[in-house]
Structure formats: structure tokens, C-alpha cells
Design a protein around this motif. Structure first.
Motif, PDB file in Angstrom:
ATOM      1  N   ILE A  57       0.822  -1.205   0.000  1.00 55.96           N
ATOM      2  CA  ILE A  57       0.000   0.000   0.000  1.00 55.96           C
ATOM      3  C   ILE A  57       0.862   1.264   0.000  1.00 55.96           C
ATOM      4  O   ILE A  57       0.460   2.295  -0.562  1.00 55.96           O
ATOM      5  CB  ILE A  57      -0.980   0.010   1.205  1.00 55.96           C
ATOM      6  CG1 ILE A  57      -1.983   1.159   1.069  1.00 55.96           C
ATOM      7  CG2 ILE A  57      -0.215   0.086   2.516  1.00 55.96           C
ATOM      8  CD1 ILE A  57      -2.833   1.107  -0.163  1.00 55.96           C
ATOM      9  N   VAL A  58       2.042   1.208   0.568  1.00 58.27           N
ATOM     10  CA  VAL A  58       2.926   2.380   0.584  1.00 58.27           C
ATOM     11  C   VAL A  58       3.328   2.732  -0.843  1.00 58.27           C
ATOM     12  O   VAL A  58       3.272   3.898  -1.261  1.00 58.27           O
ATOM     13  CB  VAL A  58       4.166   2.124   1.461  1.00 58.27           C
ATOM     14  CG1 VAL A  58       5.150   3.285   1.333  1.00 58.27           C
ATOM     15  CG2 VAL A  58       3.761   1.927   2.915  1.00 58.27           C
ATOM     16  N   ALA A  59       3.719   1.726  -1.622  1.00 57.03           N
ATOM     17  CA  ALA A  59       4.105   1.960  -3.012  1.00 57.03           C
ATOM     18  C   ALA A  59       2.906   2.379  -3.854  1.00 57.03           C
ATOM     19  O   ALA A  59       3.027   3.235  -4.738  1.00 57.03           O
ATOM     20  CB  ALA A  59       4.751   0.701  -3.601  1.00 57.03           C
ATOM     21  N   ILE A  60       1.747   1.794  -3.583  1.00 53.18           N
ATOM     22  CA  ILE A  60       0.533   2.171  -4.322  1.00 53.18           C
ATOM     23  C   ILE A  60       0.227   3.643  -4.106  1.00 53.18           C
ATOM     24  O   ILE A  60      -0.062   4.385  -5.053  1.00 53.18           O
ATOM     25  CB  ILE A  60      -0.660   1.304  -3.887  1.00 53.18           C
ATOM     26  CG1 ILE A  60      -0.503  -0.122  -4.403  1.00 53.18           C
ATOM     27  CG2 ILE A  60      -1.979   1.903  -4.393  1.00 53.18           C
ATOM     28  CD1 ILE A  60      -1.575  -1.079  -3.918  1.00 53.18           C
ATOM     29  N   ARG A  61       0.277   4.085  -2.860  1.00 51.81           N
ATOM     30  CA  ARG A  61      -0.003   5.499  -2.572  1.00 51.81           C
ATOM     31  C   ARG A  61       0.970   6.413  -3.299  1.00 51.81           C
ATOM     32  O   ARG A  61       0.579   7.433  -3.881  1.00 51.81           O
ATOM     33  CB  ARG A  61       0.078   5.743  -1.069  1.00 51.81           C
ATOM     34  CG  ARG A  61      -1.071   5.143  -0.268  1.00 51.81           C
ATOM     35  CD  ARG A  61      -0.789   5.251   1.217  1.00 51.81           C
ATOM     36  NE  ARG A  61      -1.887   4.722   2.025  1.00 51.81           N
ATOM     37  CZ  ARG A  61      -1.768   4.423   3.314  1.00 51.81           C
ATOM     38  NH1 ARG A  61      -0.610   4.620   3.934  1.00 51.81           N
ATOM     39  NH2 ARG A  61      -2.803   3.950   3.982  1.00 51.81           N
ATOM     40  N   ALA A  62       2.240   6.053  -3.281  1.00 55.37           N
ATOM     41  CA  ALA A  62       3.257   6.898  -3.906  1.00 55.37           C
ATOM     42  C   ALA A  62       3.065   6.965  -5.420  1.00 55.37           C
ATOM     43  O   ALA A  62       3.127   8.043  -6.026  1.00 55.37           O
ATOM     44  CB  ALA A  62       4.653   6.363  -3.571  1.00 55.37           C
ATOM     45  N   GLU A  63       2.813   5.819  -6.036  1.00 56.32           N
ATOM     46  CA  GLU A  63       2.662   5.805  -7.497  1.00 56.32           C
ATOM     47  C   GLU A  63       1.328   6.413  -7.928  1.00 56.32           C
ATOM     48  O   GLU A  63       1.252   7.086  -8.960  1.00 56.32           O
ATOM     49  CB  GLU A  63       2.803   4.377  -8.025  1.00 56.32           C
ATOM     50  CG  GLU A  63       4.205   3.803  -7.887  1.00 56.32           C
ATOM     51  CD  GLU A  63       5.241   4.633  -8.631  1.00 56.32           C
ATOM     52  OE1 GLU A  63       4.928   5.185  -9.699  1.00 56.32           O
ATOM     53  OE2 GLU A  63       6.385   4.732  -8.139  1.00 56.32           O
ATOM     54  N   ALA A  64       0.280   6.181  -7.162  1.00 53.29           N
ATOM     55  CA  ALA A  64      -1.018   6.778  -7.495  1.00 53.29           C
ATOM     56  C   ALA A  64      -0.980   8.296  -7.333  1.00 53.29           C
ATOM     57  O   ALA A  64      -1.688   9.018  -8.045  1.00 53.29           O
ATOM     58  CB  ALA A  64      -2.115   6.177  -6.629  1.00 53.29           C
ATOM     59  N   GLN A  65      -0.154   8.782  -6.411  1.00 52.82           N
ATOM     60  CA  GLN A  65       0.005  10.227  -6.254  1.00 52.82           C
ATOM     61  C   GLN A  65       0.597  10.828  -7.528  1.00 52.82           C
ATOM     62  O   GLN A  65       0.212  11.928  -7.956  1.00 52.82           O
ATOM     63  CB  GLN A  65       0.903  10.524  -5.053  1.00 52.82           C
ATOM     64  CG  GLN A  65       1.032  11.998  -4.718  1.00 52.82           C
ATOM     65  CD  GLN A  65      -0.248  12.605  -4.153  1.00 52.82           C
ATOM     66  OE1 GLN A  65      -1.149  11.883  -3.725  1.00 52.82           O
ATOM     67  NE2 GLN A  65      -0.330  13.919  -4.143  1.00 52.82           N
ATOM     68  N   LYS A  66       1.517  10.116  -8.160  1.00 50.45           N
ATOM     69  CA  LYS A  66       2.078  10.573  -9.436  1.00 50.45           C
ATOM     70  C   LYS A  66       0.995  10.630 -10.514  1.00 50.45           C
ATOM     71  O   LYS A  66       0.988  11.536 -11.347  1.00 50.45           O
ATOM     72  CB  LYS A  66       3.206   9.647  -9.874  1.00 50.45           C
ATOM     73  CG  LYS A  66       4.413   9.640  -8.954  1.00 50.45           C
ATOM     74  CD  LYS A  66       5.443   8.626  -9.417  1.00 50.45           C
ATOM     75  CE  LYS A  66       6.621   8.533  -8.449  1.00 50.45           C
ATOM     76  NZ  LYS A  66       7.586   7.487  -8.867  1.00 50.45           N
TER      77      LYS A  66
END
Length: 372
Positions: free
Chosen positions: A347-356
Motif C-alpha cells: 500500500i505504501v508503493a501504491i499510494r506513492a505511485e497513485a500520487q504521481k
């Protein structure tokens, strides 16, 4: 998988409230969806994508236009997986079939759409297509953008002919904004490899300049770092481009590049004309249509004194013939999927990439969530 083996609950990616991705996206347990129409099918999702429009809905940016969303907001309208159950009137698919689907049609009610970024999802038979055996599930999740590019290229060729340009793109110069983006990457490949553009000029940010040839080998003839110049026309000679593919907001920034007598500008990320807004979305407040009309006047003003033909296109993956063409392009390798893949467990990576995705900054290709 037999119906009795389908779990009652599943994991799903959601926005529990209106929020930016980095501020609150979560993976939660939800009831597994059920087939409620005889023409629907249930599939085990292997991969799903996240697009900009979904992130805007999830952060509440359009709630005053489209109405409030039911919480939590379920993410994902595009995905690929394996059929596990079918409705009584489904004839084209059976359990075990590998499929791709884009689950919304026009008019798109984005406030209530979504839910494919989960372990299970339901779609209509008419919106599903078989996955070629050799194409990975994650690659299939770039198809909606490829369909959009195919449709825009068709329209662009029509506009070029209307401006007296014959012979398609052979020997012609095209410009693609955001060549490593979710739309720009398939656009550059299609224009070069399938349509034979003579010269492809493309823009990216500084950090992506050295990545273009590695990720799109032999596709881009000249790379422009748009962050190093005040205006694109300072890097690309004015009037030197036959076809501009604008995949980023502010298409008027590319107008000066187009040949003043015969050029065409295809916009995939601008303000739609009012008639198109009415076709793709539910009824909106009247001022929205007024603003959309004003935007068209602004574009026309910017193009005054030229014969440049401009159009905006919103992709429609539900057009079966175009979806079939896109699958063929992917299957043949003419257009290769460009994506960044993140597992549902991270979920940490999902949040970061979805923010992009939400900000339109920093991402490469399509964001795909791998579920299986």
C-alpha cells in the motif's frame, strides 16, 4: 473455480474518504460482488490499472459536478483476469477464460464507477475481450490508452487529408508530448511503427531524457526536455510539425509547432467541446458547458491566421472494432506496454505511485496494480 469456492469477501483498493492517494488509499476487506444481470460475468482479477480521472473523483475534485460518491470509493475501471462465473445469458465466455475489460460506457458516471482494483470484479459480456495467451495480464491493463491513441490517430489522418495532406504519415514529422506517459508512450509507438511517421519528436522532463531510447528503442528521433525551455517553440521550430499529439493539459502550448497551412493538432487532454461533454458524462451544470465553449473559442483564437485543424478526442474502449485492433497491436508487439507494476500488498508503493497519477508528475507509463 466453482461458485461454492468463490469467497464471500475480498481485498479491494479504496479511498475511504475524499483524499489524495498519499493521504489515505487503503486495501480493505469488502463483500465479493455478485452477478445481478444475466449478461454479466464475475472474474478473478489478476491486474488492474489506475487512471487520472479516478484519482480526481477519489479526491473529491468533481463532486460538485457529478454528485457525491458512495464511501468507500472503489478504484479501478480497467482490468484483466480469469472468468469464474457467468450469467445465464452469457455465451461468449465460460469459467477459466482469460479476459480484459473496461467496465464503463458512455455516459460515464464516474461518481459510481470503479471496483476492478480488487480480487474479484463484475463486468458485462459486451465489455470483455479474450486475452491473447502470450500477453501478460499486466500488459493488457494498458489497452484503454492504446484504444484512445488508435482512435485519435484515425481522426488525425482524416484531418490531415482534409487539409490536403496525402500519403498518411510517411515522411511526415509528428510531435508527441509526454512520450513516456500512459498516453504518450503508445502514441509514439503507433505513429512510428504502425503508421510509419518519418520523424518523431517527443518531449519529456529532465529525469526521463536518458530513459526514452531504453524504453522506446528506435521510436523517438529527437527528445526535447520541456523543462529547459520557456516555450516548446524555443526547442522545436515553429511550423515544422505535420501532426501534434498533445497528451497533456494546455494543448495551446503546442499550436505553434504545427505547420500553419496543413498541420493538425490532436488533443487527448484538454477541455472537451460541450457536445462531447454531453456525450461522455451525465448532465452537468450549465456553467460547465459555457466554460467548455469558451475554451474552444480560446483555442480558435490561438490558431487565428492559420489553417491548422484542431480536435479533442476522448477515448471510447467500448467500440469493439477499435478494441480488437488495440489487442492485435499489443499481441503483435507493434506497441509494447509501458507500465509500472505495484503489488496490491504494498500500500505504501501504491499510494506513492497513485500520487504521481493524480498530479501528472513523475510517473512512467500506466500504473498497474498486480493482484495475482
Amino acid at each position: 473455480m466453482a461458485g461454492s469456492e468463490i469467497p464471500k469477501t475480498m481485498r479491494a483498493l479504496v479511498a475511504p474518504k475524499y483524499c489524495w492517494p498519499e493521504d489515505g488509499y487503503e486495501v480493505v476487506e469488502l463483500p465479493t460482488p455478485q452477478i445481478r444481470d444475466p449478461k454479466e460475468l464475475l472474474f478473478r482479477v489478476h491486474a488492474a490499472s489506475i487512471a487520472t480521472g479516478e484519482t480526481q473523483v477519489a479526491r473529491g475534485a468533481v463532486r460538485f459536478l457529478l454528485g457525491k460518491s458512495k464511501m468507500p470509493i472503489r478504484l479501478g475501471v480497467e482490468g484483466a483476469g480469469v472468468v469464474v462465473a457467468v450469467g445465464a445469458e452469457v455465451t461468449a465466455f465460460k469459467p477459466g477464460d482469460e479476459i480484459y475489460t473496461f467496465t464503463v460506457t458512455r455516459p460515464m458516471n464516474l461518481a459510481s464507477a470503479g471496483g476492478v482494483c480488487a480480487e474479484y470484479a463484475v463486468t458485462r459480456e459486451a465489455l470483455a475481450i479474450r486475452k491473447p495467451a502470450h500477453v501478460p495480464f499486466v500488459d493488457m491493463c494498458t489497452l484503454a490508452n492504446l484504444v484512445t491513441v488508435v482512435q485519435a490517430a484515425d481522426r488525425a489522418l482524416e484531418e490531415l487529408r482534409a487539409n490536403g495532406v496525402e500519403g498518411g504519415l510517411r515522411g511526415k514529422t509528428v510531435f508527441v508530448a509526454g512520450a513516456l506517459g500512459a498516453l504518450g508512450a503508445p502514441a509514439a509507438q503507433l505513429l512510428k511503427r504502425e503508421l510509419g511517421a518519418g520523424r518523431v519528436v517527443a518531449s519529456v522532463s529532465t529525469a526521463k531524457v536518458p530513459l526514452v531510447e531504453a524504453l522506446l528503442p528506435g521510436v523517438v528521433d529527437r527528445v526535447v526536455d520541456y523543462t529547459r525551455v520557456p516555450r516548446l517553440a524555443d526547442a522545436v521550430p515553429r511550423g515544422s510539425v505535420d501532426l501534434v499529439f498533445s497528451t497533456q493539459w494546455g494543448p495551446e502550448g503546442t499550436f505553434a509547432l504545427a505547420d500553419r497551412e496543413r498541420g493538425v493538432v490532436a488533443s487527448l487532454a484538454g477541455a472537451p467541446p460541450p457536445a462531447l461533454l454531453r456525450a461522455i458524462l451525465p448532465p452537468l451544470p450549465a456553467p460547465v458547458y459555457w466554460l467548455a465553449a469558451l475554451a474552444q473559442l480560446w483555442y480558435a483564437f490561438c490558431l487565428r491566421g492559420t489553417r491548422v485543424r484542431y480536435f479533442f478526442l476522448s477515448g471510447e474502449p467500448s467500440v469493439r472494432a477499435d478494441l480488437v485492433r488495440a489487442v492485435d497491436l499489443l499481441a503483435r508487439g507493434t506497441v509494447k506496454a509501458l507500465h509500472r507494476v505495484v503489488p496490491l500488498d504494498d500500500i505504501v508503493a501504491i499510494r506513492a505511485e497513485a500520487q504521481k497519477v493524480a498530479t501528472g508528475k513523475g510517473g512512467i507509463g500506466k500504473l498497474v496494480i498486480q493482484i495475482v
